[in-house]
Design an enzyme around this catalytic site. Structure first.
Site, mmCIF file in Angstrom:
data_model
loop_
_atom_site.group_PDB
_atom_site.id
_atom_site.type_symbol
_atom_site.label_atom_id
_atom_site.label_comp_id
_atom_site.label_asym_id
_atom_site.label_seq_id
_atom_site.Cartn_x
_atom_site.Cartn_y
_atom_site.Cartn_z
ATOM 1 C CE LYS A 168 -3.664 2.149 2.691
ATOM 2 N NZ LYS A 168 -4.787 2.048 3.758
ATOM 3 C CB SER A 214 -8.196 3.915 2.464
ATOM 4 O OG SER A 214 -7.135 3.315 3.591
ATOM 5 C CB SER A 221 -8.400 1.114 5.666
ATOM 6 O OG SER A 221 -9.113 2.333 5.440
#
Ligand code: GLN
Length: 500
Positions: free
Chosen positions: A87, A162, A186
């Site tokens: 990420k 997210s 997330s």
């Protein structure tokens, strides 16, 4: 692609880490070839899925070459030569880290986060940095400066957020492993929407050093994989005390070390599971059916299930959004165009420089959080909002501790339903925030939780959430492996949509 090539492509893309590692050690496959395979797949799918912000072809191939040398010399660890994706919230030295924001679109960190440096030291091969909601604020990946990510099961739907890029990448077979972060859901919510496993560890288990901060009392790094077993190795590799993070837990568990060495999680002795009554009131029928089926499976494996109460769940969302917004408003004040971040051109004085850099650099949702967070902390409102939210947080924590006096693990939904359509909720921030109803209480309590696929709703994957007491990720992993041994939800693939 001919039929054979397609089959090979499918098999490599879906193989578990243990199988890939065995093939690497046996010399049937080199890490270089494996890395090329995944890079090619990523490039083929990027225009449809948009899972990546940065694809690091050169760095990945170089890492694969050194992994091959280690393997040949008999120095391989369980993840040596295995591709993974990261990420874009974790700082990677020498490789751009954007956090999904225009503000950091040109930022190259001079240092590496602890979590990623541990993964790299294990010999795993990082393929690139995945797309995400800007500064990890969002539940749909529609808040990224780099454009939305598509859900591999249905390209017109969101992958969740997210960490949407990481979850979608694993679901699409672009890598067997990914890192994510979870502040209020997330990791778990995109795992549910994309049909993969997502583990959010206990607050303090994975170092926050070098992880760009959203809400420091909640942020926690974790992992995505297709199976719980794969998840466990990457998790253990990232986890552990770090003196560079003041809230890192000074705690080592023997089982963590075993997992790090590639020992799979052990089968659990019969556990007492609890289903929080408040989480099922009003849950849509088809979601309830998935969880009911999971309950039956778990009972057939020898575990017992009872109902428990978490009476203060209702105000979790407002409490979470007040606390996380307040912390975000403080954390994001550092992006002023002077020390960090994109600097506005043509600013005539310092004040204009600040205002213009922040106005141009941040997207709408980030600005909304900064404004509401600043408001909640301001004189006269601090007691009414921030302090009240902290009191609710304490009550929620207490609820969980009370429940864990009677049960070992909680079984709950992760999301109200399956992945929603793109732009379905963008006009209504509060409706978007309500997606986090089952994940935020766990975050406020700092507990570990894992989402794993447990069924399908209208052809879309749906994940259940297992929640454990602090530092008992071992219970989640053992129970998850047990569940996956007798179910095959995690083996269903999204290929049809992506490859056609
Ligand atoms: N959807 C939540 C939010 O927007 C959670 C985000 C996260 O966990 N990073 O705040």
């Amino acid at each position: 692609m001919n039929e054979y090539a397609e089959l090979l492509n499918h098999e490599l893309s879906r193989a578990d880490v243990r199988t890939l590692a065995a093939a690497l050690r046996a010399g049937d496959l080199s890490s270089f070839e494996l890395t090329q395979h995944f890079l090619k797949r990523i490039e083929q799918q990027q225009s449809r899925l948009n899972t990546f912000i940065t694809i690091d072809v050169e760095g990945a191939l170089a890492a694969a070459k050194s992994a091959d040398i280690k393997i040949r010399n008999g120095e391989a660890q369980p993840l040596t030569g295995i591709p993974w994706v990261c990420k874009d919230v974790f700082c990677t030295s020498g490789l751009r880290t954007t956090c999904g924001s225009r503000m950091l679109s040109g930022f190259v960190a001079p240092y590496e986060s602890t979590a990623t440096s541990r993964i790299r030291a294990s010999g795993a091969v990082m393929l690139g940095k995945t797309n995400m909601d800007e500064f990890a604020m969002g539940s749909s990946n529609e808040n990224s400066f780099f454009g939305p990510v598509a859900n591999p099961w249905d390209l017109s739907r969101v992958p969740g957020g997210s960490s949407g890029g990481s979850a979608a990448a694993v679901a699409a077979g672009q890598a067997p492993l990914a890192t994510g972060t979870d502040t209020g859901g997330s990791i778990r919510q995109p795992a549910s929407f994309c049909g993969v496993v997502g583990l959010k560890p206990t607050y303090g288990r994975v170092s926050r050093y070098g992880m760009i901060a959203f809400a420091s009392s909640l942020d926690q790094g974790g992992v995505f994989a297709r199976s719980v077993e794969d998840c466990s190795t990457l998790f253990a590799t990232m986890a552990g005390f770090d003196p560079l993070d003041s809230t890192s837990a000074a705690r080592e568990d023997d089982w963590l070390d075993a997992l790090r060495n590639g020992v799979p999680p052990s089968s659990p002795s019969p556990l007492r599971l609890g289903m929080p009554r408040q989480y099922f009131n009003g849950l849509r029928g088809d979601a309830e059916e998935c969880l009911e089926a999971a309950r039956k499976t778990l009972e057939s494996l020898g575990h017992t299930v009872t109902e428990v109460d978490l009476p203060h769940s209702r105000p979790a969302i407002p409490a979470y959004y007040v606390i996380s917004g307040a912390e975000a408003s403080a954390n994001l004040s550092r992006f002023d165009g002077v020390r960090y971040g994109r600097r506005a051109e043509d600013a005539v004085d310092l004040r204009t420089l600040y205002v213009q850099s922040r106005t141009d650099g941040f997207g709408t949702e980030v600005k909304r959080r900064i404004l509401t967070g600043t408001y909640a902390l301001s004189v006269g409102y601090y007691e009414a909002y921030y302090q009240k939210a902290q009191r609710i947080r304490r009550l929620i924590q207490q609820d969980f501790l009370t429940a864990f006096a009677d049960v070992d693990v909680l079984l709950a939904p992760t999301t109200p339903g399956p992945a929603f359509r793109r732009e379905e909720l963008t006009h209504d921030p509060v409706a978007m925030y309500q997606q986090d109803i089952y994940t935020t209480p766990v975050s406020l309590a700092g507990l570990p939780a894992m989402t794993l696929p447990c069924g399908f709703i209208e052809g879309l994957p749906y994940g259940m959430q297992l929640i454990a007491p602090h530092f008992r990720e071992d219970l989640l992993l053992s129970l998850g492996v047990h569940f996956q041994q007798s179910t095959d939800w995690h083996r269903q693939t999204a290929d049809a949509a992506v490859l056609s």
